[in-house]
Structures are given as C-alpha cells and as structure tokens.
Design a protein around this motif. Structure first.
Motif, PDB file in Angstrom:
ATOM      1  N   THR A  55       0.812  -1.221   0.000  1.00  0.00           N
ATOM      2  CA  THR A  55       0.000   0.000   0.000  1.00  0.00           C
ATOM      3  C   THR A  55       0.842   1.264   0.000  1.00  0.00           C
ATOM      4  O   THR A  55       0.387   2.299  -0.472  1.00  0.00           O
ATOM      5  CB  THR A  55      -0.944   0.034   1.213  1.00  0.00           C
ATOM      6  OG1 THR A  55      -0.175  -0.089   2.396  1.00  0.00           O
ATOM      7  CG2 THR A  55      -1.969  -1.080   1.130  1.00  0.00           C
ATOM      8  N   GLU A  56       2.021   1.197   0.563  1.00  0.00           N
ATOM      9  CA  GLU A  56       2.899   2.363   0.600  1.00  0.00           C
ATOM     10  C   GLU A  56       4.310   1.923   0.227  1.00  0.00           C
ATOM     11  O   GLU A  56       5.069   1.453   1.064  1.00  0.00           O
ATOM     12  CB  GLU A  56       2.887   3.000   1.994  1.00  0.00           C
ATOM     13  CG  GLU A  56       1.523   3.547   2.387  1.00  0.00           C
ATOM     14  CD  GLU A  56       1.562   4.250   3.733  1.00  0.00           C
ATOM     15  OE1 GLU A  56       2.495   5.055   3.962  1.00  0.00           O
ATOM     16  OE2 GLU A  56       0.659   3.978   4.544  1.00  0.00           O
ATOM     17  N   ALA A  57       4.648   2.086  -1.066  1.00  0.00           N
ATOM     18  CA  ALA A  57       5.930   1.602  -1.577  1.00  0.00           C
ATOM     19  C   ALA A  57       7.127   2.279  -0.901  1.00  0.00           C
ATOM     20  O   ALA A  57       8.119   1.627  -0.596  1.00  0.00           O
ATOM     21  CB  ALA A  57       6.004   1.793  -3.087  1.00  0.00           C
ATOM     22  N   GLN A  58       7.027   3.594  -0.651  1.00  0.00           N
ATOM     23  CA  GLN A  58       8.151   4.308  -0.053  1.00  0.00           C
ATOM     24  C   GLN A  58       8.455   3.805   1.358  1.00  0.00           C
ATOM     25  O   GLN A  58       9.596   3.787   1.790  1.00  0.00           O
ATOM     26  CB  GLN A  58       7.903   5.820  -0.011  1.00  0.00           C
ATOM     27  CG  GLN A  58       7.880   6.503  -1.365  1.00  0.00           C
ATOM     28  CD  GLN A  58       6.542   6.335  -2.079  1.00  0.00           C
ATOM     29  OE1 GLN A  58       5.579   5.810  -1.527  1.00  0.00           O
ATOM     30  NE2 GLN A  58       6.490   6.760  -3.331  1.00  0.00           N
ATOM     31  N   LYS A  59       7.429   3.421   2.090  1.00  0.00           N
ATOM     32  CA  LYS A  59       7.615   2.938   3.466  1.00  0.00           C
ATOM     33  C   LYS A  59       7.718   1.417   3.530  1.00  0.00           C
ATOM     34  O   LYS A  59       7.881   0.855   4.603  1.00  0.00           O
ATOM     35  CB  LYS A  59       6.446   3.403   4.342  1.00  0.00           C
ATOM     36  CG  LYS A  59       6.358   4.907   4.496  1.00  0.00           C
ATOM     37  CD  LYS A  59       5.181   5.268   5.385  1.00  0.00           C
ATOM     38  CE  LYS A  59       5.033   6.772   5.527  1.00  0.00           C
ATOM     39  NZ  LYS A  59       3.879   7.131   6.347  1.00  0.00           N
ATOM     40  N   HIS A  60       7.584   0.746   2.370  1.00  0.00           N
ATOM     41  CA  HIS A  60       7.626  -0.720   2.289  1.00  0.00           C
ATOM     42  C   HIS A  60       6.586  -1.358   3.204  1.00  0.00           C
ATOM     43  O   HIS A  60       6.886  -2.257   3.986  1.00  0.00           O
ATOM     44  CB  HIS A  60       9.032  -1.254   2.596  1.00  0.00           C
ATOM     45  CG  HIS A  60      10.068  -0.710   1.684  1.00  0.00           C
ATOM     46  ND1 HIS A  60      10.164  -1.080   0.367  1.00  0.00           N
ATOM     47  CD2 HIS A  60      11.035   0.219   1.891  1.00  0.00           C
ATOM     48  CE1 HIS A  60      11.154  -0.415  -0.209  1.00  0.00           C
ATOM     49  NE2 HIS A  60      11.699   0.387   0.694  1.00  0.00           N
ATOM     50  N   LEU A  61       5.335  -0.863   3.098  1.00  0.00           N
ATOM     51  CA  LEU A  61       4.249  -1.386   3.912  1.00  0.00           C
ATOM     52  C   LEU A  61       3.234  -2.116   3.037  1.00  0.00           C
ATOM     53  O   LEU A  61       2.949  -1.695   1.917  1.00  0.00           O
ATOM     54  CB  LEU A  61       3.530  -0.254   4.653  1.00  0.00           C
ATOM     55  CG  LEU A  61       4.349   0.532   5.666  1.00  0.00           C
ATOM     56  CD1 LEU A  61       3.511   1.654   6.266  1.00  0.00           C
ATOM     57  CD2 LEU A  61       4.875  -0.382   6.758  1.00  0.00           C
ATOM     58  N   SER A  62       2.701  -3.198   3.580  1.00  0.00           N
ATOM     59  CA  SER A  62       1.624  -3.944   2.926  1.00  0.00           C
ATOM     60  C   SER A  62       0.439  -4.012   3.862  1.00  0.00           C
ATOM     61  O   SER A  62       0.588  -3.937   5.084  1.00  0.00           O
ATOM     62  CB  SER A  62       2.067  -5.362   2.576  1.00  0.00           C
ATOM     63  OG  SER A  62       2.967  -5.353   1.509  1.00  0.00           O
ATOM     64  N   ARG A  63      -0.715  -4.182   3.271  1.00  0.00           N
ATOM     65  CA  ARG A  63      -1.940  -4.323   4.042  1.00  0.00           C
ATOM     66  C   ARG A  63      -2.501  -5.715   3.777  1.00  0.00           C
ATOM     67  O   ARG A  63      -2.695  -6.099   2.628  1.00  0.00           O
ATOM     68  CB  ARG A  63      -2.934  -3.258   3.613  1.00  0.00           C
ATOM     69  CG  ARG A  63      -4.223  -3.272   4.391  1.00  0.00           C
ATOM     70  CD  ARG A  63      -5.091  -2.136   3.881  1.00  0.00           C
ATOM     71  NE  ARG A  63      -6.363  -2.105   4.546  1.00  0.00           N
ATOM     72  CZ  ARG A  63      -6.917  -0.997   4.995  1.00  0.00           C
ATOM     73  NH1 ARG A  63      -6.301   0.163   4.855  1.00  0.00           N
ATOM     74  NH2 ARG A  63      -8.088  -1.032   5.564  1.00  0.00           N
ATOM     75  N   ILE A  64      -2.735  -6.438   4.844  1.00  0.00           N
ATOM     76  CA  ILE A  64      -3.341  -7.755   4.768  1.00  0.00           C
ATOM     77  C   ILE A  64      -4.765  -7.620   5.307  1.00  0.00           C
ATOM     78  O   ILE A  64      -4.949  -7.153   6.427  1.00  0.00           O
ATOM     79  CB  ILE A  64      -2.562  -8.796   5.608  1.00  0.00           C
ATOM     80  CG1 ILE A  64      -1.101  -8.864   5.170  1.00  0.00           C
ATOM     81  CG2 ILE A  64      -3.229 -10.163   5.530  1.00  0.00           C
ATOM     82  CD1 ILE A  64      -0.226  -9.735   6.072  1.00  0.00           C
TER      83      ILE A  64
END
Length: 180
Positions: A55-64
């Motif tokens: 969800t946020e490429a710059q912060k390397h975050l994913s949403r499950i």
C-alpha cells in the motif's frame, strides 16, 4: 440423598461465532505473510478470505485484509497475537469500528443457450454485473459488491449453467478522513 446425575452437570454456554474483518498493516518483506498465516493454521483458526497488497511503496508497507470467524474470545486472541508479531505495525478490526466499507470482486462464467442466456443477462443487469467476455456458448461476468451480494448472484447463476467462479477476497477501508 441421591440426586439425578444431570444435576451435577453445569450448563455450558457457547458464544456464537462471529465473522470479523481484520486489516493488518505489516512490513513488506519476505516471510511476513507466511508468519501471519502460520499464526492462524498453528492455532486452528480459519481464514475465510485473504487479500494482500503493498500500500505504501516508499515505506515498504503492505496491508493484509483477513476475514475470519470465531467466538469473541477467539477474535480477541487473534488480534492480540497479531499485535505482538514483530513486522506488524497495526491491527484494526474493521467489523468493530462499524465505519468500514467492504467489497469483493468476482468473475463468474456461465454456459447456456436460449432462455438461459437471456435470464443470465437479465440477472447481470439487475446485479450491475458487467459482461467481460462473451462467446456463442458462454459469458464471463464481473461483479463487485459485498460478500452477501456476490453469494446471492452466484446462487442465482447455478441453475442457469454456472461453470466457474474466481473471487478476489474482501478488501475493506474505513469511512471518513482518517487512515489506519
């Protein structure tokens, strides 16, 4: 004084199972999804639906987004165990906030001729499904909506020649200006 054997049994109350949608914000790194799924399978919890995306490429975050079923105690245990996992930043029970929107996408293939084709098109129109592929023998419809709507549509298509269904799983987001 003898009492009947049934007098010694304490009546047990079982909390009914509830369905909950959990949004889990995690570090996007190898093995995180496997660890989250391992938490469920290792404890015998079922996953009804699972959707994952960065969800946020710059912060390397994913949403499950996980849809699961259990008693209120089991749901609380799941949330607490997810919260304690190292790559997990936040766990939100979208069901408890009561301010969320849930949608799912499905592609539904129906084979049929004559009146069955006409009825399939009529139902697609009523459910706002789109034809994304058509041959002389079949249609593929795309439908979005909540899980109940999609289940109802699929049930109505069965007698018309349902061949195959592919579903994305639930995606959920909170209403209003706040983010997770």
């Amino acid at each position: 004084m003898n009492q009947p054997a049934s007098a010694y049994f304490i009546e047990e109350r079982h909390d009914p199972s509830e369905t909950h949608t959990l949004a889990v914000l995690v570090q996007n790194e190898p093995g995180v999804l496997a660890r989250v799924i391992g938490l469920f399978s290792g404890r015998g919890y079922n996953i009804e639906s699972l959707t994952v995306s960065e969800t946020e490429a710059q912060k390397h975050l994913s949403r499950i987004t996980i849809v699961t079923t259990g008693t209120p105690m089991v749901i609380a245990q799941i949330k607490n165990q997810l919260d304690r996992m190292i790559p997990v930043y936040q766990v939100v029970d979208m069901t408890q906030t009561r301010r969320s929107i849930e949608r799912e996408l499905a592609m539904v293939k129906v084979r049929g001729q004559g009146e069955h084709r006409v009825e399939a098109l009529r139902l697609a129109d009523a459910f706002r499904a789109r034809v994304i592929d058509a041959t002389t023998e079949s249609f593929v419809f795309e439908i979005t909506g909540n899980t109940d709507k999609i289940n109802q549509y699929i049930d109505l298509m069965r007698p018309l020649g349902l061949v195959e269904v592919s579903r994305t799983g639930v995606a959920a987001i909170g209403r209003g200006p706040e983010g997770m």
